[in-house]
Design a protein around this motif. Structure first.
Motif, mmCIF file in Angstrom:
data_model
loop_
_atom_site.group_PDB
_atom_site.id
_atom_site.type_symbol
_atom_site.label_atom_id
_atom_site.label_comp_id
_atom_site.label_asym_id
_atom_site.label_seq_id
_atom_site.Cartn_x
_atom_site.Cartn_y
_atom_site.Cartn_z
ATOM 1 N N ALA A 1 9.907 -5.867 -0.898
ATOM 2 C CA ALA A 1 9.396 -5.076 -2.019
ATOM 3 C C ALA A 1 9.898 -3.635 -1.985
ATOM 4 C CB ALA A 1 7.867 -5.089 -2.011
ATOM 5 N N LEU A 2 10.371 -3.171 -0.834
ATOM 6 C CA LEU A 2 10.870 -1.801 -0.734
ATOM 7 C C LEU A 2 12.219 -1.621 -1.420
ATOM 8 C CD1 LEU A 2 10.086 -1.051 3.029
ATOM 9 C CD2 LEU A 2 8.907 -0.074 1.046
ATOM 10 N N GLU A 3 12.932 -2.720 -1.663
ATOM 11 C CA GLU A 3 14.315 -2.613 -2.135
ATOM 12 C C GLU A 3 14.415 -1.972 -3.515
ATOM 13 O OE1 GLU A 3 16.380 -6.307 -1.740
ATOM 14 O OE2 GLU A 3 16.739 -5.923 0.396
ATOM 15 N N ARG A 4 13.401 -2.138 -4.353
ATOM 16 C CA ARG A 4 13.464 -1.550 -5.687
ATOM 17 C C ARG A 4 13.600 -0.026 -5.608
ATOM 18 N NH1 ARG A 4 8.179 -1.665 -9.230
ATOM 19 N NH2 ARG A 4 7.743 -0.030 -7.708
ATOM 20 N N ASP A 5 12.895 0.575 -4.661
ATOM 21 C CA ASP A 5 12.919 2.033 -4.527
ATOM 22 C C ASP A 5 13.947 2.520 -3.517
ATOM 23 O OD1 ASP A 5 10.795 1.893 -6.258
ATOM 24 O OD2 ASP A 5 9.460 3.150 -5.066
ATOM 25 N N PHE A 6 14.113 1.779 -2.417
ATOM 26 C CA PHE A 6 14.874 2.293 -1.282
ATOM 27 C C PHE A 6 16.194 1.570 -1.038
ATOM 28 C CE2 PHE A 6 10.504 3.570 -0.472
ATOM 29 C CZ PHE A 6 10.650 4.876 -0.045
ATOM 30 N N GLY A 7 16.528 0.587 -1.856
ATOM 31 C CA GLY A 7 17.779 -0.122 -1.656
ATOM 32 C C GLY A 7 17.678 -1.163 -0.553
ATOM 33 N N PRO A 8 18.821 -1.707 -0.099
ATOM 34 C CA PRO A 8 18.818 -2.795 0.885
ATOM 35 C C PRO A 8 18.045 -2.438 2.151
ATOM 36 C CG PRO A 8 21.016 -2.482 -0.029
ATOM 37 C CD PRO A 8 20.188 -1.338 -0.524
ATOM 38 N N VAL A 9 17.234 -3.380 2.615
ATOM 39 C CA VAL A 9 16.424 -3.133 3.810
ATOM 40 C C VAL A 9 16.891 -3.955 5.006
ATOM 41 C CG1 VAL A 9 14.372 -2.513 2.490
ATOM 42 C CG2 VAL A 9 14.749 -4.908 3.123
ATOM 43 N N ASP A 10 17.829 -4.882 4.806
ATOM 44 C CA ASP A 10 18.261 -5.745 5.908
ATOM 45 C C ASP A 10 19.238 -5.048 6.846
ATOM 46 O OD1 ASP A 10 16.710 -7.748 4.947
ATOM 47 O OD2 ASP A 10 18.333 -8.845 3.961
ATOM 48 N N ARG A 11 19.982 -4.104 6.320
ATOM 49 C CA ARG A 11 21.011 -3.472 7.133
ATOM 50 C C ARG A 11 20.398 -2.446 8.071
ATOM 51 N NH1 ARG A 11 24.745 -1.945 1.916
ATOM 52 N NH2 ARG A 11 24.893 -4.062 1.066
ATOM 53 N N GLY A 12 20.868 -2.457 9.295
ATOM 54 C CA GLY A 12 20.371 -1.476 10.254
ATOM 55 C C GLY A 12 20.800 -1.826 11.652
ATOM 56 N N PRO A 13 21.129 -0.821 12.449
ATOM 57 C CA PRO A 13 21.518 -1.083 13.834
ATOM 58 C C PRO A 13 20.337 -1.637 14.631
ATOM 59 C CG PRO A 13 22.124 1.136 13.130
ATOM 60 C CD PRO A 13 21.198 0.593 12.095
ATOM 61 N N PRO A 14 20.596 -2.517 15.566
ATOM 62 C CA PRO A 14 19.506 -3.029 16.404
ATOM 63 C C PRO A 14 18.981 -1.944 17.339
ATOM 64 C CG PRO A 14 21.617 -3.846 17.201
ATOM 65 C CD PRO A 14 21.891 -3.135 15.914
ATOM 66 N N ALA B 1 0.828 -1.211 0.000
ATOM 67 C CA ALA B 1 0.000 0.000 0.000
ATOM 68 C C ALA B 1 0.861 1.259 0.000
ATOM 69 C CB ALA B 1 -0.931 -0.015 1.211
ATOM 70 N N LEU B 2 1.952 1.249 0.745
ATOM 71 C CA LEU B 2 2.851 2.409 0.772
ATOM 72 C C LEU B 2 3.480 2.636 -0.600
ATOM 73 C CD1 LEU B 2 4.676 1.883 4.203
ATOM 74 C CD2 LEU B 2 2.720 3.370 3.706
ATOM 75 N N LEU B 3 3.924 1.550 -1.225
ATOM 76 C CA LEU B 3 4.548 1.684 -2.539
ATOM 77 C C LEU B 3 3.539 2.130 -3.595
ATOM 78 C CD1 LEU B 3 6.898 -1.441 -2.530
ATOM 79 C CD2 LEU B 3 7.568 0.973 -2.400
ATOM 80 N N GLU B 4 2.316 1.678 -3.477
ATOM 81 C CA GLU B 4 1.286 2.119 -4.423
ATOM 82 C C GLU B 4 1.052 3.622 -4.287
ATOM 83 O OE1 GLU B 4 -3.401 1.162 -5.574
ATOM 84 O OE2 GLU B 4 -2.416 0.098 -3.927
ATOM 85 N N ARG B 5 1.095 4.109 -3.049
ATOM 86 C CA ARG B 5 0.896 5.550 -2.832
ATOM 87 C C ARG B 5 2.040 6.370 -3.408
ATOM 88 N NH1 ARG B 5 -0.011 9.903 -2.979
ATOM 89 N NH2 ARG B 5 -1.217 11.304 -1.630
ATOM 90 N N LEU B 6 3.250 5.791 -3.409
ATOM 91 C CA LEU B 6 4.409 6.506 -3.920
ATOM 92 C C LEU B 6 4.626 6.325 -5.425
ATOM 93 C CD1 LEU B 6 7.044 5.764 -1.112
ATOM 94 C CD2 LEU B 6 5.913 7.951 -1.569
ATOM 95 N N ALA B 7 3.870 5.419 -6.032
ATOM 96 C CA ALA B 7 4.146 5.040 -7.425
ATOM 97 C C ALA B 7 4.052 6.224 -8.378
ATOM 98 C CB ALA B 7 3.184 3.937 -7.865
ATOM 99 N N GLU B 8 3.136 7.141 -8.116
ATOM 100 C CA GLU B 8 2.953 8.263 -9.026
ATOM 101 C C GLU B 8 3.615 9.538 -8.517
ATOM 102 O OE1 GLU B 8 -1.182 8.699 -9.812
ATOM 103 O OE2 GLU B 8 -1.385 6.698 -10.678
#
Length: 280
Positions: free
Chosen positions: A207-220, A175-182
């Motif tokens: 699914a966020l990776e196409r727009d926002f890049g890697p999603v696995d990396r992040g500090p705990p 739903a978030l990506l659909e809102r950002l699509a246009e």
């Protein structure tokens, strides 16, 4: 140091090492100096101002917010969950002490945000704001705010607090990506407690990776006393504008909420000139 001391130290460090292996937690790296003019970005699940000691204390949360020194700050669980959904923080004092102003997102008088999602901005002006309803088995929402920052730079900020079940999070991401699509190429932040700790193909955020890049990396950031799960995210499109991603791990932050704040630097000057011109 004696053999006994060495042995004790190894035993004490073993659980921490095991947890880091299990959850792929990387050790924090020294932060490079921020580029001139970079904005400090933060997201913080304040847990309705109830700390890990089960005390309700909005003043502690306000003190942590002052520590963050953020230009753009997303909050989750910033309102009471039931009843009138009133905000829990003294926004007048926060603005006086930090310069952060609450973006008007609440439906109810006295509220801070939408489904607990609030956004505070320093040296910026709201151009447009939208409240988004998200699918899933429990009431969840997101916000989309178009900002004009100091100097005229445009910035889009989407804040969200995703659901507890993986299938609901996947629906909410769609739903978030659909809102950002246009949407145009204005630099766009996605901030919040996305409630996903699984890496790789099991992640509901793939699914966020196409727009926002890697999603696995992040500090705990969770739980705050011994953070092992990267539930909170700061993502940006186009990629390459963020630096210095780090959990804000201070003695007070470990107690004030069950999440640690997450911070980063955003350098709008490195955004593509044609994108910035189109957004102006």
């Amino acid at each position: 140091m004696s053999r006994r001391q060495v042995s004790v130290n190894r035993v004490r460090s073993a659980p921490d090492q095991l947890l880091r292996r299990l959850f792929r937690v990387s050790r924090p790296q020294p932060e490079a100096p921020p580029p001139p003019g970079a904005l400090r970005i933060a997201t913080y699940n304040v847990h309705k101002c109830v700390g890990t000691d089960n005390r309700f204390d909005p003043d502690r949360i306000a003190t942590v917010i002052r520590e963050l020194d953020a230009d753009v700050l997303a909050l989750q669980e910033a309102d009471r969950r039931f009843g009138r959904r009133e905000g829990l923080l003294d926004t007048t004092a926060l603005e006086r002490d930090t310069g952060l102003r609450m973006v008007p997102l609440a439906m109810a008088a006295g509220g801070h945000g939408w489904h607990g999602n609030a956004l505070l901005v320093r040296n910026g002006r709201m151009v447009e704001a939208y409240r988004l309803r998200l699918p899933g088995g429990e009431p969840r929402g997101a916000t989309l705010v178009e900002l004009e920052m100091a100097g005229g730079a445009r910035l889009r900020v989407m804040t969200a607090h995703l659901g507890l079940l993986r299938r609901h999070r996947a629906q909410q991401v769609a739903a978030l990506l659909e809102r950002l699509a246009e949407a145009d190429d204005t630099p766009t932040l996605l901030l919040g407690d996305l409630n996903e700790w699984r890496p790789g193909q099991r992640s509901s955020l793939r699914a966020l990776e196409r727009d926002f890049g890697p999603v696995d990396r992040g500090p705990p950031t969770f739980p705050s006393r011994l953070p092992i799960l990267s539930l909170d995210r700061i993502l940006c499109r186009p990629t390459g504008l963020l630096s210095g991603l780090a959990a804000h791990e201070t003695p007070l932050a470990r107690i004030a909420s069950d999440h640690l704040p997450l911070t980063a630097r955003l350098d709008l000057a490195t955004a593509r000139p044609e994108a910035m011109a189109e957004a102006a």
